[in-house]
Design a protein around this motif. Structure first.
Motif, PDB file in Angstrom:
ATOM      1  N   VAL A   1       4.831  -5.094   7.869  1.00 61.47           N
ATOM      2  CA  VAL A   1       6.097  -5.782   8.120  1.00 61.47           C
ATOM      3  C   VAL A   1       7.310  -5.049   7.553  1.00 61.47           C
ATOM      4  N   GLU A   2       7.080  -4.130   6.587  1.00 60.50           N
ATOM      5  CA  GLU A   2       8.190  -3.377   5.997  1.00 60.50           C
ATOM      6  C   GLU A   2       7.722  -1.988   5.599  1.00 60.50           C
ATOM      7  N   HIS A   3       8.674  -1.054   5.558  1.00 59.88           N
ATOM      8  CA  HIS A   3       8.375   0.331   5.184  1.00 59.88           C
ATOM      9  C   HIS A   3       9.538   0.971   4.436  1.00 59.88           C
ATOM     10  N   TRP A   4       9.188   1.717   3.388  1.00 53.98           N
ATOM     11  CA  TRP A   4      10.119   2.561   2.643  1.00 53.98           C
ATOM     12  C   TRP A   4       9.452   3.924   2.542  1.00 53.98           C
ATOM     13  N   ASP A   5      10.234   4.984   2.380  1.00 53.58           N
ATOM     14  CA  ASP A   5       9.612   6.274   2.112  1.00 53.58           C
ATOM     15  C   ASP A   5      10.491   7.153   1.243  1.00 53.58           C
ATOM     16  N   VAL A   6       9.844   8.148   0.665  1.00 58.05           N
ATOM     17  CA  VAL A   6      10.508   9.190  -0.108  1.00 58.05           C
ATOM     18  C   VAL A   6       9.940  10.499   0.431  1.00 58.05           C
ATOM     19  N   VAL A   7      10.827  11.419   0.816  1.00 58.15           N
ATOM     20  CA  VAL A   7      10.419  12.663   1.451  1.00 58.15           C
ATOM     21  C   VAL A   7      11.040  13.820   0.674  1.00 58.15           C
ATOM     22  N   GLN A   8      10.216  14.814   0.325  1.00 56.99           N
ATOM     23  CA  GLN A   8      10.693  15.945  -0.472  1.00 56.99           C
ATOM     24  C   GLN A   8      10.053  17.232   0.018  1.00 56.99           C
ATOM     25  N   PRO A   9      10.867  18.240   0.376  1.00 58.81           N
ATOM     26  CA  PRO A   9      10.279  19.534   0.735  1.00 58.81           C
ATOM     27  C   PRO A   9       9.497  20.101  -0.449  1.00 58.81           C
ATOM     28  N   VAL A  10       8.354  20.692  -0.163  1.00 60.84           N
ATOM     29  CA  VAL A  10       7.563  21.320  -1.222  1.00 60.84           C
ATOM     30  C   VAL A  10       8.240  22.649  -1.567  1.00 60.84           C
TER      31      VAL A  10
ATOM     32  N   VAL B   1       0.875  -1.171   0.000  1.00 67.21           N
ATOM     33  CA  VAL B   1       0.000   0.000   0.000  1.00 67.21           C
ATOM     34  C   VAL B   1       0.914   1.223   0.000  1.00 67.21           C
ATOM     35  N   VAL B   2       0.665   2.117  -0.958  1.00 66.44           N
ATOM     36  CA  VAL B   2       1.449   3.334  -1.113  1.00 66.44           C
ATOM     37  C   VAL B   2       0.547   4.517  -0.763  1.00 66.44           C
ATOM     38  N   VAL B   3       1.040   5.370   0.138  1.00 70.76           N
ATOM     39  CA  VAL B   3       0.283   6.532   0.580  1.00 70.76           C
ATOM     40  C   VAL B   3       1.094   7.781   0.241  1.00 70.76           C
ATOM     41  N   HIS B   4       0.480   8.704  -0.491  1.00 73.98           N
ATOM     42  CA  HIS B   4       1.117   9.955  -0.906  1.00 73.98           C
ATOM     43  C   HIS B   4       0.385  11.085  -0.182  1.00 73.98           C
ATOM     44  N   TYR B   5       1.117  11.894   0.588  1.00 73.31           N
ATOM     45  CA  TYR B   5       0.456  12.933   1.364  1.00 73.31           C
ATOM     46  C   TYR B   5       1.347  14.146   1.574  1.00 73.31           C
ATOM     47  N   LEU B   6       0.704  15.224   2.005  1.00 71.33           N
ATOM     48  CA  LEU B   6       1.379  16.460   2.368  1.00 71.33           C
ATOM     49  C   LEU B   6       1.468  16.502   3.883  1.00 71.33           C
TER      50      LEU B   6
ATOM     51  N   THR C   1       5.963  19.240   3.373  1.00 76.83           N
ATOM     52  CA  THR C   1       6.801  18.201   2.800  1.00 76.83           C
ATOM     53  C   THR C   1       5.914  17.178   2.112  1.00 76.83           C
ATOM     54  N   ALA C   2       6.283  16.802   0.901  1.00 77.50           N
ATOM     55  CA  ALA C   2       5.582  15.730   0.185  1.00 77.50           C
ATOM     56  C   ALA C   2       6.192  14.407   0.635  1.00 77.50           C
ATOM     57  N   VAL C   3       5.343  13.458   0.994  1.00 81.14           N
ATOM     58  CA  VAL C   3       5.808  12.166   1.493  1.00 81.14           C
ATOM     59  C   VAL C   3       5.115  11.050   0.725  1.00 81.14           C
ATOM     60  N   VAL C   4       5.892  10.041   0.382  1.00 83.84           N
ATOM     61  CA  VAL C   4       5.354   8.797  -0.163  1.00 83.84           C
ATOM     62  C   VAL C   4       5.832   7.686   0.762  1.00 83.84           C
ATOM     63  N   ASP C   5       4.890   7.009   1.414  1.00 84.49           N
ATOM     64  CA  ASP C   5       5.197   5.854   2.250  1.00 84.49           C
ATOM     65  C   ASP C   5       4.783   4.598   1.496  1.00 84.49           C
ATOM     66  N   ILE C   6       5.649   3.616   1.501  1.00 82.56           N
ATOM     67  CA  ILE C   6       5.342   2.310   0.923  1.00 82.56           C
ATOM     68  C   ILE C   6       5.337   1.308   2.070  1.00 82.56           C
ATOM     69  N   TRP C   7       4.207   0.685   2.282  1.00 79.47           N
ATOM     70  CA  TRP C   7       4.035  -0.286   3.363  1.00 79.47           C
ATOM     71  C   TRP C   7       3.812  -1.668   2.764  1.00 79.47           C
ATOM     72  N   ARG C   8       4.478  -2.679   3.329  1.00 76.16           N
ATOM     73  CA  ARG C   8       4.210  -4.066   2.936  1.00 76.16           C
ATOM     74  C   ARG C   8       3.571  -4.753   4.128  1.00 76.16           C
ATOM     75  N   LEU C   9       2.467  -5.443   3.864  1.00 74.56           N
ATOM     76  CA  LEU C   9       1.723  -6.105   4.928  1.00 74.56           C
ATOM     77  C   LEU C   9       1.721  -7.617   4.738  1.00 74.56           C
ATOM     78  N   GLU C  10       1.672  -8.320   5.845  1.00 75.87           N
ATOM     79  CA  GLU C  10       1.482  -9.779   5.875  1.00 75.87           C
ATOM     80  C   GLU C  10       0.484 -10.084   6.972  1.00 75.87           C
ATOM     81  N   ASP C  11      -0.514 -10.850   6.658  1.00 73.10           N
ATOM     82  CA  ASP C  11      -1.502 -11.285   7.650  1.00 73.10           C
ATOM     83  C   ASP C  11      -2.065 -10.123   8.466  1.00 73.10           C
ATOM     84  N   GLY C  12      -2.339  -9.014   7.791  1.00 73.80           N
ATOM     85  CA  GLY C  12      -2.976  -7.882   8.454  1.00 73.80           C
ATOM     86  C   GLY C  12      -2.066  -6.995   9.279  1.00 73.80           C
ATOM     87  N   LEU C  13      -0.758  -7.182   9.168  1.00 71.81           N
ATOM     88  CA  LEU C  13       0.194  -6.347   9.908  1.00 71.81           C
ATOM     89  C   LEU C  13       1.249  -5.781   8.965  1.00 71.81           C
TER      90      LEU C  13
END
Length: 126
Positions: free
Chosen positions: A106-115, A77-82, A92-104
Protein backbone atom coordinates in the motif's frame (compact mmCIF):
# COMPACT_ATOMS: atom_id res chain seq x y z
CA UNK A 1 3.85 -5.91 19.75
CA UNK A 2 4.47 -7.08 16.19
CA UNK A 3 2.63 -10.22 15.06
CA UNK A 4 5.28 -12.74 13.93
CA UNK A 5 2.79 -14.41 11.58
CA UNK A 6 2.06 -11.09 9.82
CA UNK A 7 5.78 -10.33 9.63
CA UNK A 8 6.65 -13.67 8.04
CA UNK A 9 3.69 -13.53 5.63
CA UNK A 10 4.65 -10.04 4.43
CA UNK A 11 8.34 -10.97 4.21
CA UNK A 12 7.48 -13.98 2.06
CA UNK A 13 5.19 -11.97 -0.26
CA UNK A 14 7.84 -9.32 -0.87
CA UNK A 15 10.66 -11.84 -1.38
CA UNK A 16 8.64 -13.91 -3.85
CA UNK A 17 7.64 -10.72 -5.68
CA UNK A 18 11.23 -9.48 -5.71
CA UNK A 19 12.45 -12.79 -7.16
CA UNK A 20 9.84 -12.71 -9.93
CA UNK A 21 10.51 -9.06 -10.72
CA UNK A 22 14.27 -9.74 -10.83
CA UNK A 23 13.55 -12.40 -13.49
CA UNK A 24 11.88 -9.71 -15.62
CA UNK A 25 8.26 -10.33 -14.64
CA UNK A 26 6.99 -6.75 -14.15
CA UNK A 27 3.38 -8.02 -14.20
CA UNK A 28 3.93 -9.63 -10.78
CA UNK A 29 3.41 -6.12 -9.39
CA UNK A 30 -0.27 -6.26 -10.47
CA UNK A 31 -0.83 -9.04 -7.93
CA UNK A 32 1.11 -7.30 -5.15
CA UNK A 33 0.24 -3.60 -5.33
CA UNK A 34 -3.12 -2.27 -4.15
CA UNK A 35 -5.03 0.02 -6.53
CA UNK A 36 -4.79 3.07 -4.22
CA UNK A 37 -1.03 2.55 -3.67
CA UNK A 38 0.84 5.60 -2.25
CA UNK A 39 4.36 6.42 -3.45
CA UNK A 40 6.68 8.61 -1.37
CA UNK A 41 9.71 8.73 -3.68
CA UNK A 42 10.20 11.96 -5.65
CA UNK A 43 9.21 11.63 -9.29
CA UNK A 44 7.45 8.28 -8.91
CA UNK A 45 3.65 8.30 -9.32
CA UNK A 46 1.09 6.94 -6.84
CA UNK A 47 -1.67 4.57 -7.88
CA UNK A 48 -1.07 0.95 -8.91
CA UNK A 49 -1.38 1.34 -12.68
CA UNK A 50 0.63 4.57 -12.92
CA UNK A 51 3.35 3.16 -10.65
CA UNK A 52 3.64 -0.12 -12.59
CA UNK A 53 3.78 1.72 -15.92
CA UNK A 54 6.50 3.99 -14.53
CA UNK A 55 8.53 1.05 -13.18
CA UNK A 56 8.13 -0.94 -16.41
CA UNK A 57 9.84 1.88 -18.31
CA UNK A 58 12.51 2.67 -15.70
CA UNK A 59 16.08 1.31 -15.50
CA UNK A 60 15.19 -1.09 -12.67
CA UNK A 61 12.97 -3.16 -14.99
CA UNK A 62 15.93 -4.26 -17.10
CA UNK A 63 18.58 -4.31 -14.39
CA UNK A 64 20.27 -7.19 -12.65
CA UNK A 65 19.14 -7.15 -9.02
CA UNK A 66 21.30 -8.72 -6.32
CA UNK A 67 19.46 -9.05 -3.02
CA UNK A 68 21.72 -8.30 -0.04
CA UNK A 69 19.34 -8.28 2.94
CA UNK A 70 15.71 -8.17 4.04
CA UNK A 71 14.31 -6.79 7.27
CA UNK A 72 10.66 -7.34 8.13
CA UNK A 73 8.58 -6.03 11.03
CA UNK A 74 4.82 -6.39 10.90
CA UNK A 75 3.45 -4.30 8.02
CA UNK A 76 6.92 -3.20 6.88
CA UNK A 77 9.42 -5.05 4.72
CA UNK A 78 12.77 -3.46 3.87
CA UNK A 79 14.78 -4.80 0.93
CA UNK A 80 18.43 -3.78 0.42
CA UNK A 81 19.93 -4.69 -2.95
CA UNK A 82 22.43 -3.87 -5.67
CA UNK A 83 20.95 -2.77 -9.00
CA UNK A 84 23.27 -3.10 -11.99
CA UNK A 85 22.26 -1.70 -15.37
CA UNK A 86 24.02 -2.31 -18.68
CA UNK A 87 25.60 1.15 -18.61
CA UNK A 88 26.77 1.14 -14.97
CA UNK A 89 28.96 -1.79 -13.91
CA UNK A 90 29.39 -0.56 -10.31
CA UNK A 91 25.66 -0.22 -9.91
CA UNK A 92 23.37 1.47 -7.46
CA UNK A 93 22.60 0.56 -3.85
CA UNK A 94 18.85 0.61 -3.22
CA UNK A 95 16.78 0.34 -0.07
CA UNK A 96 13.05 -0.13 -0.66
CA UNK A 97 10.62 0.16 2.23
CA UNK A 98 7.25 -1.45 1.56
CA UNK A 99 4.17 -1.24 3.80
CA UNK A 100 1.58 -3.96 3.35
CA UNK A 101 -2.05 -4.34 4.39
CA UNK A 102 -4.05 -7.52 3.92
CA UNK A 103 -1.40 -9.06 1.67
CA UNK A 104 -0.99 -6.08 -0.66
CA UNK A 105 1.61 -3.33 -0.92
CA UNK A 106 0.00 0.00 0.00
CA UNK A 107 3.00 2.35 0.42
CA UNK A 108 6.60 2.65 -0.75
CA UNK A 109 9.68 4.70 0.15
CA UNK A 110 13.19 4.28 -1.20
CA UNK A 111 16.76 5.45 -0.83
CA UNK A 112 19.01 5.19 -3.90
CA UNK A 113 22.78 5.71 -3.91
CA UNK A 114 25.32 5.18 -6.70
CA UNK A 115 28.02 2.73 -5.63
CA UNK A 116 31.26 4.73 -5.46
CA UNK A 117 34.74 3.59 -6.38
CA UNK A 118 35.87 0.83 -3.98
CA UNK A 119 38.69 3.07 -2.69
CA UNK A 120 36.04 5.39 -1.25
CA UNK A 121 34.40 2.61 0.78
CA UNK A 122 37.15 0.54 2.44
CA UNK A 123 34.59 -1.46 4.44
CA UNK A 124 32.49 -2.28 1.38
CA UNK A 125 29.13 -0.98 0.26
CA UNK A 126 27.20 -4.04 1.37
Amino acid sequence: MTDPTETEHNRKLVLEGFAEFAKGNVDILRTLVREDFVEHSPGNPSGRDAFIDFIAHSPVAGARLELKRVIADGQYVVVHYLMITSDDERGTAVVDIWRLEDGLIVEHWDVVQPVPDPTEIPNGMF
